[in-house]
Design a protein around this motif. Structure first.
Motif, PDB file in Angstrom:
ATOM      1  N   GLU A 132       7.897   6.112   4.893  1.00 35.41           N
ATOM      2  CA  GLU A 132       7.219   6.129   6.212  1.00 35.41           C
ATOM      3  C   GLU A 132       5.960   6.418   6.145  1.00 35.41           C
ATOM      4  N   LEU A 133       5.495   7.180   5.187  1.00 31.03           N
ATOM      5  CA  LEU A 133       3.974   7.195   5.055  1.00 31.03           C
ATOM      6  C   LEU A 133       3.367   6.027   4.510  1.00 31.03           C
ATOM      7  N   LEU A 134       3.858   5.386   3.847  1.00 27.14           N
ATOM      8  CA  LEU A 134       3.639   4.032   3.068  1.00 27.14           C
ATOM      9  C   LEU A 134       3.498   3.000   4.635  1.00 27.14           C
ATOM     10  N   CYS A 135       4.481   2.907   5.290  1.00 25.46           N
ATOM     11  CA  CYS A 135       4.775   2.166   6.450  1.00 25.46           C
ATOM     12  C   CYS A 135       3.347   2.438   7.500  1.00 25.46           C
ATOM     13  N   SER A 136       2.917   3.675   7.609  1.00 23.03           N
ATOM     14  CA  SER A 136       1.579   4.109   8.249  1.00 23.03           C
ATOM     15  C   SER A 136       0.524   3.454   8.010  1.00 23.03           C
TER      16      SER A 136
END
Length: 311
Positions: A132-136
């Motif tokens: 999810e951090l990557l997707c941000s």
């Protein structure tokens, strides 16, 4: 968007074998599948890099990993990199990724304190949070672990088993530009721990085999007179020395006189590690040597006046 997942082994990829020990048996493909992202607009490409306990990662392995990350980020169709990694040396890898110019795109490292087959494992949550951090799209190098998002620069494992086992040390920002990628393996750096009454045996023995030394000193950067004499010989021989501390918190300041005092050794050319502890200081010194960067400038940042405690 497409992300690369680079699997290096570690507890997050381990299962329990018959004798009760943990062995890395879970592939990157299995880890990616465990995310359950089918139908997501974000694709994952898996690179099966290694299946190691991270305590076994050498500087040569790290060089290959840095090249792998750079190659992935050089692709126009890759928007970020997720690295699954053992916790023992995750802080060293995170710092190395932070130091070098590897291209645009977020880099997120994660791992686990409990094995993949543990009935209450922490790996799935950490992996999901990292994804999810990557997707941000948050730029930079990050350690995502136990619900915390920690900069790779200054990350440290503070507990052997608690699920929030990583913390951020206040090490300050660097004014240096990202370094050009250069092989670290050609510049081995040894870490030698000081203790009350330690002599120079290990320092002297290391000199024919090392490019630099990190001394894990006591207090704010001190050691006994005999060990200090050995460090003096190292400096006189042209071996760069960085002095860190075994104390959990606070900066290294070379303030005391005497043969093993930090101030005395600083006058001879030893460099204080500031807020960096020995593990990350070793990587910084190797990177300075690999790129011909002044060692003092690598450690010149000033940490903010903030008190940090493990929690």
């Amino acid at each position: 968007m497409t992300f690369a997942l680079i699997a290096t082994g570690g507890t997050i990829a381990c299962t329990t074998v018959r004798d009760g020990s943990l062995v890395p048996t879970v592939s990157g493909q299995q880890l990616a599948a465990s995310l359950g992202t089918a139908g997501s607009p974000h694709d994952i490409e898996v690179v099966e890099f290694r299946a190691l306990d991270s305590s076994s990662i050498t500087l040569a392995d790290l060089d290959e990993l840095l090249l792998c990350v750079r190659d992935q980020l050089a692709r126009s169709d890759i928007d970020g990199v997720l690295i699954t990694h053992g916790t023992d040396s995750l802080e060293e890898t995170a710092l190395a990724l932070s130091l070098f110019d590897l291209g645009a795109g977020p880099i997120v490292l994660t791992g686990a304190q409990r094995a993949f087959d543990h009935p209450d494992g922490d790996g799935p949550r950490n992996l999901r949070d990292a994804y999810e951090l990557l997707c941000s799209g948050k730029p930079g190098v990050w350690v995502q672990f136990g619900g915390r998002t920690i900069p790779g620069r200054g990350a440290r494992k503070w507990h052997t088993s608690q699920l929030n086992g990583f913390e951020e040390l206040p090490v300050g920002e660097t004014s240096l530009e990202p370094l050009p990628l250069a092989p670290l393996a050609n510049h081995p750096v040894e870490i030698i721990a000081a203790y009350p009454g330690a002599d120079a045996t290990l320092v002297d023995a290391s000199l024919p085999h090392t490019s630099g030394l990190v001394i894990e000193a006591m207090g704010s950067g001190n050691m006994g007179a005999e060990m200090g004499a050995g460090v003096t010989r190292a400096l006189q021989a042209g071996v760069p020395v960085v002095i860190s501390t075994r104390t959990p918190y606070g900066v290294t300041k070379l303030a005391y006189g005497g043969a093993g005092g930090g101030a005395t050794l600083g006058e001879m050319g030893a460099v204080a590690s500031g807020g960096f502890r020995a593990g990350q200081a070793r990587i910084m010194l190797a990177a300075a040597l690999a790129t011909g960067s002044p060692v003092g400038e690598m450690f010149s940042s000033t940490p903010p006046a903030t008190t940090y405690t493990a929690g």
